[in-house]
Write a protein that holds these residues in place. Structure first.
Motif, PDB file in Angstrom:
ATOM      1  N   ASN A 210       0.773  -1.310  -0.040  1.00 60.01           N
ATOM      2  CA  ASN A 210      -0.050   0.242   0.131  1.00 60.01           C
ATOM      3  C   ASN A 210       0.920   1.167   0.064  1.00 60.01           C
ATOM      4  N   ASP A 233      -3.044   2.118   6.205  1.00 57.56           N
ATOM      5  CA  ASP A 233      -4.298   1.197   5.591  1.00 57.56           C
ATOM      6  C   ASP A 233      -5.686   1.852   5.961  1.00 57.56           C
ATOM      7  N   PRO A 299      -5.961   2.398  -0.666  1.00 56.05           N
ATOM      8  CA  PRO A 299      -5.175   1.291  -0.527  1.00 56.05           C
ATOM      9  C   PRO A 299      -5.730   0.181  -1.264  1.00 56.05           C
ATOM     10  N   TYR A 301      -4.841  -2.920  -0.954  1.00 62.63           N
ATOM     11  CA  TYR A 301      -4.955  -4.007   0.028  1.00 62.63           C
ATOM     12  C   TYR A 301      -5.617  -3.826   1.215  1.00 62.63           C
TER      13      TYR A 301
END
Length: 318
Positions: A210, A233, A299, A301
Motif C-alpha cells: 500500500n 491502511d 489502499p 490491499y
C-alpha cells in the motif's frame, strides 16, 4: 512513462516501490550503497560514499529522472550505540538528504519525494488521529532528524523551485519485515504468553505494498505537488486485535494475558523501558484523509490482506 530514481532501492520499502514502478511501466534507477538486492527491471547505481558525500560526482552520465523518491536513511533502532545519536542521525538523514536533493536539482529532477516518518510528528496521537498540520513534537533522535530533514527540504524547495513532497508513514509491515513487528510474530509463533489482553490502544499501520502504491502516485501525479501526506491502511487495529489477527493467519492462536496497562507502564519505568512499553500501550492513529481526497488514493490491499501475506511469508521461512 516517467524515469524515476529510488534511493534505498534494495531495502524493505524500496524493493516494493521498485516493483510497483516497474509494473507501472516506469524506467527505474535504484541508488544503493551495496550492490545487489534490487528487483528485476531496475537499473542499479552503487554509490558507497558515507552520508551520500559522493552522490553529485558519482551521478551517472545521462541519468535525467523526472522524480526522486528518497527512502535511504539511518533508521530508528532500539539500542543505538552511537556516542551522539542526534549527530549521527542528522549526518545521514538531514545532511545526506540535502546532498541528494542538490544533486537531483543539478541533474534536472523536478520532484523530490521524501519518505519521512510519523515519528517526525509525534510518538502518540492527541486523542484523535494525527493530521499533517498538527504541531510537530518528535521525541527521539530519529524523529528529530526526520523533522529537521523535512524543514530543510522545504526551505530548499522554496529557494530553488524543486517540488518537495513529504510522506509520513506509520509502522510499515509486510513480507521481510524486521524489528518490533517481527518480534511480535516470533512471540505469537512460539506461543509465548503476551501481556496485551487489556491493551485497547489503536495503532495505524501501512502494508508495504500500500505504501509503495502511494509513493508511486506521489512521484508521478501532478496533484501531489508540494504536499505532505500521511499514508495508512485506514483500519487501525488494537494491539491485542493485531496479535489475534496474526495468530489467526499464522494458525497459532495468540496467548494474550489481560494485564492492566498501568502495570505495564510501571514495569516500563522500573526497567527503564517505558518508551518501548508506550509503543505497545499508547495510541498512535494517523489521519490519511488528505492523500485520499487530493489524489483520490485508496489502499489496494486491506489490513487483513497485508497480514495474510506477511504470515504466509513468515511461515515459509520456518
Amino acid at each position: 512513462m516517467s524515469q524515476i530514481l529510488v534511493t534505498g532501492a534494495n531495502g524493505f520499502v524500496g524493493r516494493a516501490l521498485c516493483r510497483a514502478l516497474v509494473d507501472g511501466g516506469h524506467a527505474v534507477t535504484g541508488l544503493v550503497r551495496q550492490a545487489g538486492g534490487c528487483p528485476d527491471g531496475v537499473h542499479e547505481w552503487v554509490s558507497a560514499g558515507k552520508d551520500f558525500e559522493d552522490v553529485k560526482t558519482d551521478w551517472p552520465r545521462g541519468l535525467r529522472p523526472e522524480s526522486v523518491v528518497h527512502l535511504a536513511a539511518r533508521v530508528h533502532v532500539l539500542n543505538d550505540d552511537a556516542v551522539d545519536p542526534d549527530a549521527a542521525f542528522h549526518a545521514t538523514n538531514v545532511d545526506g538528504t540535502l546532498r541528494i536533493a542538490e544533486a537531483a536539482l543539478h541533474n534536472g529532477v523536478r520532484r523530490f519525494v521524501f519518505v519521512s516518518s510519523i515519528k517526525a510528528l509525534a510518538e502518540g496521537d492527541l486523542g484523535r488521529p494525527l493530521r499533517e498540520d498538527d504541531l510537530p513534537a518528535p521525541q527521539d533522535a530519529y524523529g528529530r532528524s526526520k523533522y529537521a530533514a523535512e524543514q530543510a527540504l522545504l526551505r530548499f524547495g522554496e529557494e530553488t523551485g524543486l517540488d518537495i513532497v513529504i510522506v509520513r508513514p506509520p509502522l510499515v509491515y509486510g513480507p521481510d519485515v524486521r524489528a518490533n513487528f517481527l518480534r511480535l510474530m516470533d512471540a505469537v509463533w512460539k506461543r509465548m504468553p503476551l501481556p496485551l489482553g487489556s491493551v485497547r490502544a489503536r495503532r495505524s499501520l501501512v502494508y508495504v505494498d500500500n505504501l509503495a502504491d502511494a509513493l508511486a502516485r506521489c512521484a508521478t501525479d501532478p496533484r501531489a505537488a508540494r504536499q505532505c501526506f500521511h499514508v495508512a491502511d485506514g483500519d487501525d487495529p488494537t494491539v491485542a486485535g493485531l496479535a489475534r489477527s496474526l495468530g489467526r493467519h499464522l494458525e497459532r492462536p495468540a496467548r494474550l494475558v489481560p494485564v492492566p496497562t498501568s502495570w505495564l507502564r510501571l514495569a516500563g519505568r522500573l526497567t527503564h523501558r517505558l518508551p518501548q512499553v508506550e509503543r505497545l500501550v499508547g495510541s498512535l492513529q494517523v489521519d490519511s484523509g488528505r492523500i485520499r481526497s487530493v489524489l483520490g488514493w485508496q489502499p489496494p490491499y486491506s489490513t487483513e490482506d497485508g497480514l495474510a501475506a506477511t504470515a504466509r511469508w513468515y511461515r515459509s521461512t520456518r
